[in-house]
Motif scaffolding. Structure first.
Motif, PDB file in Angstrom:
ATOM      1  N   ARG A 163      85.709  66.258 -30.639  1.00  0.00           N
ATOM      2  CA  ARG A 163      84.971  66.261 -31.903  1.00  0.00           C
ATOM      3  C   ARG A 163      83.650  66.992 -31.705  1.00  0.00           C
ATOM      4  O   ARG A 163      83.242  67.272 -30.564  1.00  0.00           O
ATOM      5  CB  ARG A 163      84.695  64.831 -32.379  1.00  0.00           C
ATOM      6  N   GLU A 164      83.007  67.281 -32.807  1.00  0.00           N
ATOM      7  CA  GLU A 164      81.693  67.918 -32.751  1.00  0.00           C
ATOM      8  C   GLU A 164      80.666  66.859 -32.360  1.00  0.00           C
ATOM      9  O   GLU A 164      80.492  65.861 -33.066  1.00  0.00           O
ATOM     10  CB  GLU A 164      81.329  68.510 -34.108  1.00  0.00           C
ATOM     11  N   LEU A 165      80.007  67.051 -31.243  1.00  0.00           N
ATOM     12  CA  LEU A 165      79.058  66.054 -30.749  1.00  0.00           C
ATOM     13  C   LEU A 165      77.674  66.262 -31.353  1.00  0.00           C
ATOM     14  O   LEU A 165      77.265  67.390 -31.636  1.00  0.00           O
ATOM     15  CB  LEU A 165      78.972  66.124 -29.224  1.00  0.00           C
ATOM     16  N   ARG A 166      76.963  65.177 -31.507  1.00  0.00           N
ATOM     17  CA  ARG A 166      75.565  65.235 -31.950  1.00  0.00           C
ATOM     18  C   ARG A 166      74.696  65.629 -30.761  1.00  0.00           C
ATOM     19  O   ARG A 166      74.690  64.946 -29.733  1.00  0.00           O
ATOM     20  CB  ARG A 166      75.130  63.885 -32.505  1.00  0.00           C
ATOM     21  N   VAL A 167      73.985  66.707 -30.907  1.00  0.00           N
ATOM     22  CA  VAL A 167      73.146  67.222 -29.828  1.00  0.00           C
ATOM     23  C   VAL A 167      71.685  67.094 -30.235  1.00  0.00           C
ATOM     24  O   VAL A 167      71.276  67.597 -31.289  1.00  0.00           O
ATOM     25  CB  VAL A 167      73.480  68.695 -29.508  1.00  0.00           C
ATOM     26  N   GLU A 168      70.906  66.410 -29.422  1.00  0.00           N
ATOM     27  CA  GLU A 168      69.482  66.237 -29.677  1.00  0.00           C
ATOM     28  C   GLU A 168      68.698  67.157 -28.731  1.00  0.00           C
ATOM     29  O   GLU A 168      68.644  66.908 -27.525  1.00  0.00           O
ATOM     30  CB  GLU A 168      69.065  64.789 -29.441  1.00  0.00           C
ATOM     31  N   PRO A 169      68.084  68.226 -29.239  1.00  0.00           N
ATOM     32  CA  PRO A 169      67.378  69.173 -28.367  1.00  0.00           C
ATOM     33  C   PRO A 169      65.982  68.701 -27.962  1.00  0.00           C
ATOM     34  O   PRO A 169      64.971  69.333 -28.271  1.00  0.00           O
ATOM     35  CB  PRO A 169      67.324  70.436 -29.225  1.00  0.00           C
ATOM     36  N   THR A 170      65.940  67.550 -27.324  1.00  0.00           N
ATOM     37  CA  THR A 170      64.679  66.999 -26.828  1.00  0.00           C
ATOM     38  C   THR A 170      64.902  66.399 -25.454  1.00  0.00           C
ATOM     39  O   THR A 170      66.023  66.062 -25.081  1.00  0.00           O
ATOM     40  CB  THR A 170      64.127  65.907 -27.765  1.00  0.00           C
ATOM     41  N   ILE A 171      63.819  66.258 -24.716  1.00  0.00           N
ATOM     42  CA  ILE A 171      63.856  65.584 -23.416  1.00  0.00           C
ATOM     43  C   ILE A 171      62.792  64.489 -23.431  1.00  0.00           C
ATOM     44  O   ILE A 171      61.614  64.773 -23.683  1.00  0.00           O
ATOM     45  CB  ILE A 171      63.598  66.557 -22.255  1.00  0.00           C
TER      46      ILE A 171
END
Length: 345
Positions: A163-171
């Protein structure tokens, strides 16, 4: 949503209640590559939270075993580097890498890697080599494997999860690093970050240009902040002499004992904008989420685009070649004003 061409029994193998381990193979990773991939790696781990995520660098060192160990903690469970796996036909006369993995992801589109890695015990194998020829899970016919490093890792993670995963572009840098970064770069000033280093000399914009640009920022009422890696520490004295108002927060006594990649990212969160070569230092600045002007010579601004922030790419090709010295200070200075000049007015 990615549509997957796969049989019902292969779909059944990818089952959150049954799987226990995932192996991800790379030839090796440097700071830039690893940081670009990181949000997709986290998304993969979040999709399989009960599974051990094993990172295997077949040929070179992995920064997840070094500089980025603090970033990897809690996401990557094991790191094996310099492993001699998936990189040479000579491996065919040796036993494969030990263990059995529910999902084995070969990240690079090399048919040799795919053939060698399929020897490792696994339930599901994913590889983009030869248009996913050897992969147990294949994308929808006609879809193209992405060209950017981040999109490639996200694409493979989506295939693994189905499935299309939720990607959070933060660290997440941690409260301690945030507090220290505020102490080193306090409120009330406009900071412009500079990362003048790069592993290869041909990727470095001349140091004198960074100094000139930093002086311009002082004239405009801003404070230059230099991010220097271990190989750039020799620059500090010359830069400090030429730009007395420049700051070097990572080298401050308060920071030296607590220095880590997470602290560098926390400091990068404090700047208004960064300027960097296409190198690891620039990707650390990008991970702070602030706008980043990246200077490119012979490398691709598309392949290495960071997922964390707005990137303004300035290339030597705009000026007729691939040598970094072709990029004039005026071009970079104009880009800075276009990003933050308006905000100050």
């Amino acid at each position: 949503m990615i549509a997957l061409a796969q049989t019902w029994w292969k779909r059944n193998l990818i089952n959150l209640t049954e799987q226990r381990s995932i192996l991800v193979h790379v030839t090796g990773d440097r700071i830039g590559d690893a940081l670009i991939k990181w949000p997709a790696i986290v998304a993969l781990k979040n999709a399989f939270p009960a599974h051990r995520l094993v990172w295997l660098a077949g040929l070179r060192k992995s920064v997840f075993n070094g500089t980025l160990a603090s970033v990897a903690a809690g996401v990557i469970d094991e790191v094996h580097d310099l492993a001699g796996v998936g990189v040479s036909w000579g491996e065919l006369v040796r036993p494969p890498f030990p263990g059995r993995f529910d999902i084995l992801i070969s990240t690079e589109p090399k048919i040799r890697n795919a053939i060698l890695l399929r020897r490792i015990a696994h339930s599901v194998f994913i590889s983009p080599a030869a248009n996913f020829l050897l992969s147990d899970i294949k994308p929808t016919p006609g879809t193209k494997f992405p060209s950017s490093t981040f999109d490639q890792m996200r694409y493979l993670a989506n295939l693994a999860a189905g499935r299309e995963l939720r990607v959070e572009p933060t660290i997440a840098v941690g409260a301690g690093n945030e507090k220290l970064a505020h102490e080193l770069l306090p409120e009330g000033f406009v900071y412009v970050g500079f990362a003048p280093g790069a592993g290869a000399a041909r990727k470095r914009w001349p140091k004198a240009r960074y100094i000139e640009l930093a002086r311009n920022q002082v004239i405009n009422g801003r404070i230059p902040v230099f991010f220097l890696g271990p190989n750039e520490l020799s620059m500090r004295e010359e830069i400090a002499r030429a730009v007395p108002k420049a700051l070097f927060p990572e080298q401050e006594p308060l920071a030296t004992k607590k220095r880590s990649a997470l602290l560098s990212i926390a400091l990068a969160q404090r700047i208004a904008l960064g300027v960097a070569n296409d190198a690891g230092g620039g990707h650390l600045l990008a991970a702070g989420g602030r706008p980043l002007i990246t200077l490119f010579g012979h490398t691709s601004e598309h392949k290495f685009k960071p997922p964390y922030c707005k990137q303004i790419a300035i290339t030597a090709q705009e000026f007729g070649g691939t040598e970094m010295k072709l990029i004039p200070v005026s071009r970079v200075a104009s880009a800075i004003e276009a990003v933050i000049g308006g905000e100050e007015r």
